[in-house]
Design an enzyme around this catalytic site. Structure first.
Site, short mmCIF file in Angstrom:
data_model
loop_
_atom_site.label_atom_id
_atom_site.label_comp_id
_atom_site.label_asym_id
_atom_site.label_seq_id
_atom_site.Cartn_x
_atom_site.Cartn_y
_atom_site.Cartn_z
N ARG A 47 -1.96 14.51 -11.81
CA ARG A 47 -2.92 13.48 -11.43
C ARG A 47 -3.76 13.04 -12.63
O ARG A 47 -4.18 11.89 -12.73
CB ARG A 47 -3.82 13.98 -10.28
CG ARG A 47 -4.93 13.01 -9.90
CD ARG A 47 -5.46 13.23 -8.49
NE ARG A 47 -5.55 14.61 -8.08
CZ ARG A 47 -6.44 15.50 -8.54
NH1 ARG A 47 -7.36 15.14 -9.41
NH2 ARG A 47 -6.43 16.74 -8.11
N TYR A 101 -6.38 -14.32 -5.08
CA TYR A 101 -5.41 -13.49 -4.37
C TYR A 101 -5.96 -13.04 -3.02
O TYR A 101 -7.06 -12.50 -2.95
CB TYR A 101 -5.03 -12.29 -5.25
CG TYR A 101 -4.02 -11.39 -4.60
CD1 TYR A 101 -2.72 -11.82 -4.40
CD2 TYR A 101 -4.37 -10.12 -4.16
CE1 TYR A 101 -1.79 -11.00 -3.78
CE2 TYR A 101 -3.45 -9.29 -3.55
CZ TYR A 101 -2.16 -9.74 -3.36
OH TYR A 101 -1.25 -8.93 -2.75
N ASP A 174 -8.00 -11.31 -13.65
CA ASP A 174 -6.72 -10.94 -13.04
C ASP A 174 -5.64 -11.75 -13.76
O ASP A 174 -5.51 -12.95 -13.58
CB ASP A 174 -6.74 -11.24 -11.53
CG ASP A 174 -5.50 -10.72 -10.81
OD1 ASP A 174 -4.44 -10.62 -11.45
OD2 ASP A 174 -5.59 -10.43 -9.60
N LYS A 199 4.47 -7.09 -10.10
CA LYS A 199 5.01 -8.43 -10.19
C LYS A 199 5.87 -8.59 -11.47
O LYS A 199 6.89 -7.97 -11.57
CB LYS A 199 3.87 -9.44 -10.13
CG LYS A 199 2.87 -9.17 -8.98
CD LYS A 199 3.48 -9.36 -7.61
CE LYS A 199 2.57 -8.87 -6.48
NZ LYS A 199 1.21 -9.37 -6.50
C1 LIG Z 1 0.07 -9.03 -6.02
C2 LIG Z 1 -1.23 -9.35 -6.66
C3 LIG Z 1 -2.30 -8.43 -6.60
C4 LIG Z 1 -2.21 -7.11 -5.86
O1 LIG Z 1 -1.27 -6.25 -6.39
P1 LIG Z 1 -0.47 -5.12 -5.55
O2 LIG Z 1 0.35 -4.44 -6.58
O3 LIG Z 1 0.29 -5.84 -4.49
O4 LIG Z 1 -1.51 -4.24 -4.92
C5 LIG Z 1 -3.48 -8.78 -7.21
N1 LIG Z 1 -3.63 -9.97 -7.84
C6 LIG Z 1 -2.63 -10.88 -7.91
C7 LIG Z 1 -2.87 -12.16 -8.62
C8 LIG Z 1 -1.41 -10.59 -7.32
O5 LIG Z 1 -0.42 -11.51 -7.37
#
Ligand SMILES: *Cc1c(COP(=O)(O)O)cnc(C)c1O
Length: 375
Positions: A47, A101, A174, A199
């Site tokens: 962890r 998001y 982000d 992603k």
């Molecule tokens: C998918 C996404 C998230 C969240 O990520 P997860 O891995 O699904 O928890 C946050 N911000 C953006 C812009 C995203 O496309």
């Protein structure tokens, strides 16, 4: 090293004990102490740290030109940790964008984060609105998402970071949709760059990880590391290994995502059954100039509004053959989704809006598929 080289080499080395060229997956949750009680390999417990996680964090730090990276079990775990790790001497006031998001909006409305923080939602592309919001009360954190979800709004990172810094607030970006190939928020002054590695960085729709890269050592970074260790929302070694495998091809994949998306945006823009196309690469997009300045290309995400309403948009999504009807983004395959019905009653997405994640297939096949679906 230049970006493409760092993506291939950072965090990776030939395994010293076996000569293995591909990094082994270390599933062990615990690591041996020496007779004197020390930890000769710096690893102690899964962890706290793990060789695959360390490799991924080192690579992300290098790609974002950052100081350090902290990974979590998903993008949302990373985002929730950033909000909660706001040092206690900072005001509990966050400024967030109105196009953002959807999971972050759910985090605010469905968990105690919404009641523990004063959250001000504004149009981040309007610098006067941002200035007014920052000056009207002491603020702890300014949140930027650019390009944003699902309307592809483009926010000036440098201008907002300056305002936030003057007011003593942190700026977090982000950077999921742009990836460090196209945009490096820390070099524009932001304190934190956040990724859903799920992603584009993973790139194949088969893992979930979130990452926060920090520009410098700060109380925020110290808190994030403590959150990772003690709250324990850590990614698995296998997911870290997959991410480090995926990131090696990030740069060439992004180039294909970008050129395919631009061609699709131009094609949709000409189509008589399309009311509007949201893609920062189109010269008439309101954020085109800022995107040209702060991004090296315009990304693989776009959304468009079908003439008519929800029924007409759903009909287009129903007819595609090559695109998959699914949420998420950033994989090699193209996805299409009707955003407002995915988001439910709290949605702010137009009813005729379809969001597409353009993959790395041959662009003519993608065009032909959309052409027959729009007929
Ligand atoms: C998918 C996404 C998230 C969240 O990520 P997860 O891995 O699904 O928890 C946050 N911000 C953006 C812009 C995203 O496309």
């Amino acid at each position: 090293m230049r970006f493409e080289t760092k993506a291939v080499h950072s965090g990776r080395q030939v395994d010293k004990t076996t000569g293995a060229v591909s990094t082994p997956i270390h599933l062990s949750t615990t690591f041996e102490r020496a007779a004197d009680g020390s930890y000769p390999n710096a690893f102690e417990y899964g962890r706290e740290d793990n060789p695959n996680r360390r490799a991924l964090e080192d690579c992300m730090t290098a790609l974002e030109n950052g100081h350090d990276c902290v990974t979590f079990g998903s993008g949302m775990a990373a985002i929730a940790s950033v909000i909660e790790a706001l040092p206690t001497d900072k005001p509990r006031r966050l400024i967030m964008p109105n196009d953002m998001y959807f999971g972050i909006r759910s985090l605010i409305t469905e968990t105690d984060i919404g009641s523990r923080f004063d959250i001000v939602v504004i149009d981040m592309t309007d610098l006067h609105a941002v200035e007014k919001a920052i000056k009207s009360a002491p603020t702890g954190l300014v949140w930027i998402e650019t390009p944003s979800n699902p309307l592809l709004k483009v926010t000036d990172i440098e201008a907002i970071t300056k305002m936030a810094q003057q007011a003593g607030a942190y700026t977090a970006v982000d950077n999921t949709w742009a990836t460090p190939v196209l945009q490096r928020p820390l070099t524009h002054g932001a304190d934190l760059s956040i990724h859903s590695i799920t992603k584009y960085i993973g790139g194949h729709s088969d893992l979930m990880i979130g990452a926060v890269v920090a520009r410098s050592g700060s109380p925020m970074l110290t808190n994030l590391r403590a959150w990772q260790h003690s709250k324990g929302a850590v990614p698995s070694p296998f997911d870290c290994w997959l991410a480090l495998r995926g990131v090696q091809s990030l740069a060439p994949r992004m180039m294909t995502h970008c050129s395919n998306a631009l061609a699709i945006a131009e094609f949709l823009n000409q189509h008589p059954n399309v009311e509007a196309v949201h893609y920062p690469g189109l010269p008439d997009h309101p954020g085109h100039h800022i995107a040209t300045r702060q991004m090296s290309s315009f990304g693989g995400m776009l959304s468009f509004q079908v003439k008519g309403g929800e029924r007409e948009a759903m009909a287009v999504a129903a007819k595609v053959r090559l695109f998959t009807r699914a949420t998420s983004l950033g994989g090699t395959h193209s996805l299409i989704e009707h955003r407002s019905s995915v988001e439910g009653s709290k949605t702010m997405a137009p009813a005729n809006l379809l969001r597409v994640s353009i993959g790395i297939e041959n662009v003519d096949d993608l065009k032909e598929d959309l052409l027959q679906a729009l007929e």
